[in-house]
Design an enzyme around this catalytic site. Structure first.
Site, short mmCIF file in Angstrom:
data_model
loop_
_atom_site.label_atom_id
_atom_site.label_comp_id
_atom_site.label_asym_id
_atom_site.label_seq_id
_atom_site.Cartn_x
_atom_site.Cartn_y
_atom_site.Cartn_z
N GLU A 2 0.87 -1.13 -0.14
CA GLU A 2 0.03 -0.09 0.11
C GLU A 2 1.05 1.13 0.07
OE1 GLU A 2 -3.02 0.16 -0.50
OE2 GLU A 2 -3.47 -1.91 -0.09
N HIS A 37 -1.57 -5.58 1.98
CA HIS A 37 -2.93 -6.37 1.79
C HIS A 37 -2.43 -7.45 1.25
CE1 HIS A 37 -6.05 -3.21 2.44
NE2 HIS A 37 -6.46 -4.11 3.35
N ARG A 73 -18.47 -0.30 4.21
CA ARG A 73 -19.45 -1.09 3.42
C ARG A 73 -20.26 -2.21 4.20
NH1 ARG A 73 -19.77 -5.08 0.58
NH2 ARG A 73 -17.74 -5.72 0.90
N CYS A 101 -8.64 -1.62 7.74
CA CYS A 101 -7.11 -1.77 7.08
C CYS A 101 -6.71 -0.26 7.01
CB CYS A 101 -6.86 -2.49 6.07
SG CYS A 101 -7.22 -4.45 6.65
N1 PCA Z 1 -8.90 -6.54 6.13
C1 PCA Z 1 -10.05 -5.51 6.19
C2 PCA Z 1 -9.88 -5.18 7.76
C3 PCA Z 1 -9.24 -6.42 8.22
C4 PCA Z 1 -8.56 -7.17 7.34
O1 PCA Z 1 -7.88 -8.10 7.41
C5 PCA Z 1 -9.59 -4.41 5.30
O2 PCA Z 1 -9.08 -4.42 4.26
O3 PCA Z 1 -10.01 -3.33 5.71
#
Ligand code: PCA
Length: 218
Positions: free
Chosen positions: A84, A170, A94, A147
């Site tokens: 990211e 991610h 959402r 996140c």
């Molecule tokens: N993914 C979510 C929140 C926790 C996770 O593992 C996100 O991408 O916001």
């Protein structure tokens, strides 16, 4: 293991959105206590809850005094390790978080700046991951759910700690999750874990980031 060894803090998340596992924690947990470039990895699992996740992250930073913090979360539907680039100052859920909260268009930090860039050398990390045979990309948005909330709050918390760097990755569904979402891409926990180790090693040893194109048209 020496108590004085510097640490890196690596976090994953609890399951959310009806899943029974979260591959971010499964992958992070495998690295707990391991060494990377002279640093001991401290692993923590954050709740998928607005507010509480950040309070736990800030407490973990206070406890472990890490040289670097890498937070990891599941992004079902993505096909690669997603480095990211930027965290934005908005919560827009959402789906409810694990406490049922559904903030809409609220700032993560009232009066905070619009966004923070990752401190980590995402281009060098991208190159290292690809060289190791692990699919990776730079992502231009961490979303607006928990996140991004944690990523933004992390960078805000570190703004007055110039020696401590932070960032967010991610990851795709695990194969077991993808089996419940036919057609969705996945990566094994083992490969993701190895990718996170490589990402940490690269971040700890890179002085100036590489100049590689990894942008997007949309
Ligand atoms: N993914 C979510 C929140 C926790 C996770 O593992 C996100 O991408 O916001």
């Amino acid at each position: 293991m020496s108590a004085r060894k510097p640490t890196v803090l690596l976090t994953g998340f609890a399951p959310f959105g009806g899943e029974s596992s979260n591959p971010s924690w499964d992958a992070v947990q495998r690295l707990a206590g391991k060494s990377v470039r002279g640093h001991r990895i401290v692993a923590r699992c954050l709740p998928c809850v607005f507010g509480a996740s950040l309070r736990e992250l800030r407490a973990a930073i206070r406890d472990t005094r890490p040289a670097l913090v890498l937070c990891v979360g599941q992004a079902g539907g993505r096909s690669q390790l997603s480095l990211e680039r930027i965290a934005i100052n908005v919560d827009d859920a959402r789906i409810p978080d694990n406490d049922g909260a559904c903030p809409i268009d609220e700032p993560v930090v009232a009066e905070g700046p619009a966004a923070y860039f990752s401190d980590l050398p995402i281009k060098a990390m991208l190159a290292a991951l690809r060289a190791a045979g692990i699919p990776a990309e730079v992502s231009q948005s961490a979303g607006t759910y928990v996140c991004n909330h944690v990523f933004y709050g992390l960078m805000h918390a570190l703004r007055r700690s110039p020696g401590v760097r932070g960032g967010f990755v991610h990851i795709p569904y695990s194969p077991a999750q993808a089996a419940q979402h036919p057609g969705a891409p996945s990566l094994s926990i083992e490969l993701v874990s190895e990718g996170l180790r490589i990402a940490l090693a690269t971040a700890l040893t890179t002085v100036a980031d590489s100049r590689i194109a990894a942008g997007a048209e949309h």
